[in-house]
Design a protein around this motif. Structure first.
Motif, PDB file in Angstrom:
ATOM      1  N   UNK A 238       0.302 -22.456   8.889  1.00  0.00           N
ATOM      2  CA  UNK A 238       0.771 -23.463   7.929  1.00  0.00           C
ATOM      3  C   UNK A 238       1.966 -23.002   7.094  1.00  0.00           C
ATOM      4  N   UNK A 239       2.557 -21.858   7.417  1.00  0.00           N
ATOM      5  CA  UNK A 239       3.598 -21.308   6.554  1.00  0.00           C
ATOM      6  C   UNK A 239       4.762 -22.282   6.362  1.00  0.00           C
ATOM      7  N   UNK A 240       5.280 -22.849   7.443  1.00  0.00           N
ATOM      8  CA  UNK A 240       6.426 -23.762   7.335  1.00  0.00           C
ATOM      9  C   UNK A 240       6.054 -25.039   6.590  1.00  0.00           C
ATOM     10  N   UNK A 241       4.838 -25.502   6.789  1.00  0.00           N
ATOM     11  CA  UNK A 241       4.359 -26.684   6.068  1.00  0.00           C
ATOM     12  C   UNK A 241       4.331 -26.418   4.572  1.00  0.00           C
ATOM     13  N   UNK A 242       3.856 -25.242   4.200  1.00  0.00           N
ATOM     14  CA  UNK A 242       3.792 -24.851   2.787  1.00  0.00           C
ATOM     15  C   UNK A 242       5.202 -24.679   2.226  1.00  0.00           C
ATOM     16  N   UNK A 243       6.055 -24.018   2.988  1.00  0.00           N
ATOM     17  CA  UNK A 243       7.425 -23.757   2.539  1.00  0.00           C
ATOM     18  C   UNK A 243       8.169 -25.045   2.253  1.00  0.00           C
ATOM     19  N   UNK A 244       7.918 -26.071   3.040  1.00  0.00           N
ATOM     20  CA  UNK A 244       8.605 -27.352   2.862  1.00  0.00           C
ATOM     21  C   UNK A 244       8.243 -28.029   1.540  1.00  0.00           C
ATOM     22  N   UNK A 245       7.106 -27.640   0.956  1.00  0.00           N
ATOM     23  CA  UNK A 245       6.656 -28.257  -0.292  1.00  0.00           C
ATOM     24  C   UNK A 245       6.976 -27.407  -1.521  1.00  0.00           C
ATOM     25  N   UNK A 246       7.583 -26.241  -1.295  1.00  0.00           N
ATOM     26  CA  UNK A 246       7.809 -25.303  -2.392  1.00  0.00           C
ATOM     27  C   UNK A 246       9.055 -25.659  -3.205  1.00  0.00           C
ATOM     28  N   UNK A 247       8.878 -25.747  -4.527  1.00  0.00           N
ATOM     29  CA  UNK A 247      10.002 -25.953  -5.429  1.00  0.00           C
ATOM     30  C   UNK A 247      10.669 -24.630  -5.768  1.00  0.00           C
ATOM     31  N   UNK A 248      11.674 -24.707  -6.615  1.00  0.00           N
ATOM     32  CA  UNK A 248      12.435 -23.503  -6.972  1.00  0.00           C
ATOM     33  C   UNK A 248      11.590 -22.489  -7.732  1.00  0.00           C
ATOM     34  N   UNK A 249      10.520 -22.932  -8.364  1.00  0.00           N
ATOM     35  CA  UNK A 249       9.654 -22.042  -9.152  1.00  0.00           C
ATOM     36  C   UNK A 249       8.553 -21.398  -8.319  1.00  0.00           C
ATOM     37  N   UNK A 250       8.537 -21.677  -7.015  1.00  0.00           N
ATOM     38  CA  UNK A 250       7.512 -21.138  -6.118  1.00  0.00           C
ATOM     39  C   UNK A 250       8.158 -20.122  -5.175  1.00  0.00           C
ATOM     40  N   UNK A 251       7.632 -18.922  -5.178  1.00  0.00           N
ATOM     41  CA  UNK A 251       8.181 -17.842  -4.353  1.00  0.00           C
ATOM     42  C   UNK A 251       7.196 -17.484  -3.247  1.00  0.00           C
ATOM     43  N   UNK A 252       7.592 -17.705  -1.972  1.00  0.00           N
ATOM     44  CA  UNK A 252       6.765 -17.367  -0.835  1.00  0.00           C
ATOM     45  C   UNK A 252       7.187 -16.002  -0.300  1.00  0.00           C
ATOM     46  N   UNK A 253       6.269 -15.047  -0.347  1.00  0.00           N
ATOM     47  CA  UNK A 253       6.589 -13.684   0.056  1.00  0.00           C
ATOM     48  C   UNK A 253       6.161 -13.354   1.482  1.00  0.00           C
ATOM     49  N   UNK A 254       5.400 -14.254   2.126  1.00  0.00           N
ATOM     50  CA  UNK A 254       4.900 -13.951   3.452  1.00  0.00           C
ATOM     51  C   UNK A 254       3.884 -12.829   3.412  1.00  0.00           C
ATOM     52  N   UNK A 255       3.738 -12.144   4.536  1.00  0.00           N
ATOM     53  CA  UNK A 255       2.807 -11.018   4.595  1.00  0.00           C
ATOM     54  C   UNK A 255       3.318  -9.854   3.760  1.00  0.00           C
ATOM     55  N   UNK A 256       2.421  -9.193   3.034  1.00  0.00           N
ATOM     56  CA  UNK A 256       2.743  -8.010   2.265  1.00  0.00           C
ATOM     57  C   UNK A 256       1.646  -6.967   2.462  1.00  0.00           C
ATOM     58  N   UNK A 257       1.999  -5.690   2.486  1.00  0.00           N
ATOM     59  CA  UNK A 257       0.966  -4.648   2.623  1.00  0.00           C
ATOM     60  C   UNK A 257       0.015  -4.670   1.435  1.00  0.00           C
ATOM     61  N   UNK A 258      -1.169  -4.119   1.664  1.00  0.00           N
ATOM     62  CA  UNK A 258      -2.224  -4.151   0.650  1.00  0.00           C
ATOM     63  C   UNK A 258      -1.777  -3.561  -0.679  1.00  0.00           C
ATOM     64  N   UNK A 259      -0.999  -2.483  -0.635  1.00  0.00           N
ATOM     65  CA  UNK A 259      -0.561  -1.832  -1.872  1.00  0.00           C
ATOM     66  C   UNK A 259       0.246  -2.793  -2.745  1.00  0.00           C
ATOM     67  N   UNK A 260       1.076  -3.617  -2.129  1.00  0.00           N
ATOM     68  CA  UNK A 260       1.863  -4.600  -2.893  1.00  0.00           C
ATOM     69  C   UNK A 260       0.976  -5.725  -3.415  1.00  0.00           C
ATOM     70  N   UNK A 261       0.033  -6.172  -2.578  1.00  0.00           N
ATOM     71  CA  UNK A 261      -0.879  -7.236  -3.004  1.00  0.00           C
ATOM     72  C   UNK A 261      -1.645  -6.808  -4.244  1.00  0.00           C
ATOM     73  N   UNK A 262      -2.100  -5.562  -4.244  1.00  0.00           N
ATOM     74  CA  UNK A 262      -2.855  -5.044  -5.384  1.00  0.00           C
ATOM     75  C   UNK A 262      -2.028  -5.106  -6.671  1.00  0.00           C
ATOM     76  N   UNK A 263      -0.764  -4.761  -6.572  1.00  0.00           N
ATOM     77  CA  UNK A 263       0.113  -4.805  -7.747  1.00  0.00           C
ATOM     78  C   UNK A 263       0.290  -6.233  -8.248  1.00  0.00           C
ATOM     79  N   UNK A 264       0.514  -7.150  -7.340  1.00  0.00           N
ATOM     80  CA  UNK A 264       0.693  -8.551  -7.744  1.00  0.00           C
ATOM     81  C   UNK A 264      -0.580  -9.114  -8.370  1.00  0.00           C
ATOM     82  N   UNK A 265      -1.736  -8.769  -7.808  1.00  0.00           N
ATOM     83  CA  UNK A 265      -3.001  -9.254  -8.358  1.00  0.00           C
ATOM     84  C   UNK A 265      -3.232  -8.686  -9.752  1.00  0.00           C
ATOM     85  N   UNK A 266      -2.967  -7.407  -9.925  1.00  0.00           N
ATOM     86  CA  UNK A 266      -3.190  -6.728 -11.201  1.00  0.00           C
ATOM     87  C   UNK A 266      -2.382  -7.358 -12.336  1.00  0.00           C
TER      88      UNK A 266
END
Length: 383
Positions: A238-266
């Motif tokens: 569904x990535x392209x479907x989601x991307x088509x609905x994203x406004x300028x305030x929405x940042x799609x990062x795609x896949x990220x390694x676990x270490x980065x996900x942990x930082x964003x969650x924190x």
């Protein structure tokens, strides 16, 4: 005592595989059975690099990538596993694993992540999303799912004791099989996510982008609130479907390694979750980082997040999987945000640790084994 663990299929390391990993921590000498095993050589550590007994589906064409297309053959496949020499059989099932054949002197305990979703209450959603709700192919799919339901209901009789991964699934098990289930929440590596009390001004959602996760709804809702920032982590169909609905305030990062996900969650102001899940491991992971959750108030989320009507709230719920409902929830969250203690979120997550899972599971199995041993000499059977 000989122990067998039966898993639906081994192709990746996800939620049900994390349960399998902990079962092997408890029973390292157990033998593993699975309809297919396509785990790469370097990704077999969680099963202790053990050999796996597979079914005939393993050798069918394209079984590595198209194993799900062989679902009509999977009931037959699991019934061919010869488990007659085992004393204890543990099935970890969200599809067909619970359907293995066992004898009257064997103990079969099934940890059910869910009865087969696409054959029971989610059938119509599955058929519609797959384009199989109409036409000749749709008729064949409906017939196949009908046969699957008959088999699934019948094989529930071969399970001595059910364990469900949430109260929500326990209700689904009772509705489907008319059997009670003991609830043991799945294991979550809560210590892997670092706690953070210095939150930044962005909202976060992370998930594989498939229809039922409703990531498109979350993105559409935040696109309607241009003053609020949303970060989306994950990839999928569904990535392209989601991307088509994203406004300028929405940042799609795609896949990220676990270490980065942990930082964003924190560092996230809050984690947004719009799916109706059997449990919701990502919700626990967010809470373990001290991050509040804005969640759809159905399914396992209700058993994880403590709402604003509790003594130490950890998040807020919305009632409908719609854009207006998500927008309203975010606005309510910002008005009541100060009532949520980040440390309460972290403490809440501790209820779902891997250690707790192992302790509860072993206690349950030991109790049932004790009943079996006590009854066998007199009756030859157990309850």
């Amino acid at each position: 005592m000989k122990i067998a663990i039966v898993h639906d299929w081994l192709v990746t390391y996800a939620g049900s595989e994390k349960v399998l990993e902990q079962l092997l921590q408890l029973y390292p000498d157990a033998d593993i059975f699975s309809t297919v095993d396509h785990l790469p050589p370097g990704e077999r550590g969680f099963i202790k690099n053990k050999p796996v007994t597979t079914s005939f589906i393993q050798k069918l064409p394209m079984s590595k990538k198209k194993y799900r297309t062989y679902l009509p053959f999977m009931p037959l496949a699991v019934e061919q596993f010869d488990l007659s020499s085992y004393d204890l059989i543990i099935s970890s099932s969200h599809a067909v694993a619970k359907g293995v054949i066992t004898g009257p002197t064997q103990l079969h305990i099934s940890y059910v992540h869910s009865p087969i979703r696409y054959a029971w209450d989610l059938q119509h959603q599955y058929l519609k999303e797959s384009g199989l709700d109409k036409g000749a192919k749709g008729l064949v799919a409906k017939w196949m799912l009908h046969k699957m339901r008959l088999w699934d209901a019948r094989t529930a009789n071969g399970v001595d004791h059910f364990i469900s991964n949430s109260g929500f699934i326990a209700k689904r098990i009772y509705k489907t099989y008319h059997r009670d289930a003991h609830v043991i929440y799945p294991p979550v590596e809560v210590d892997r996510f670092q706690f953070g009390a210095a939150k930044q001004d962005y909202y976060l959602t992370f998930s594989r982008m498939v229809p039922y996760k409703k990531i498109d709804l979350i993105v559409e809702a935040f696109s309607a609130m241009p003053d609020k920032k949303l970060i989306v982590i994950g990839d999928g169909p569904d990535f392209n479907k989601v991307k088509a609905k994203a406004g300028a305030n929405v940042q799609l990062l795609g896949f990220r390694p676990t270490s980065e996900v942990i930082e964003y969650v924190k560092n996230a102001r809050a984690y947004v979750f719009a799916a109706e899940e059997d449990f919701g491991i990502s919700i626990v992971e967010a809470q373990s980082a001290g991050t509040p959750v804005i969640a759809y108030g159905r399914g396992g989320a209700l058993e994880i997040v403590r709402g604003m009507d509790t003594e130490r709230p950890t998040g807020i719920f919305f009632d409908e999987q719609t854009v207006p409902s998500i927008v309203d929830a975010v606005e309510r969250f910002e008005k009541q945000e100060d009532a949520i203690d980040y440390y309460a979120c972290r403490e809440n997550a501790a209820r779902f640790s891997t250690e707790r899972f192992r302790d509860e599971f072993k206690s349950f199995v030991d109790e049932k084994l004790g009943v079996r041993v006590a009854k066998l000499p007199a009756e030859g059977v157990f309850v």
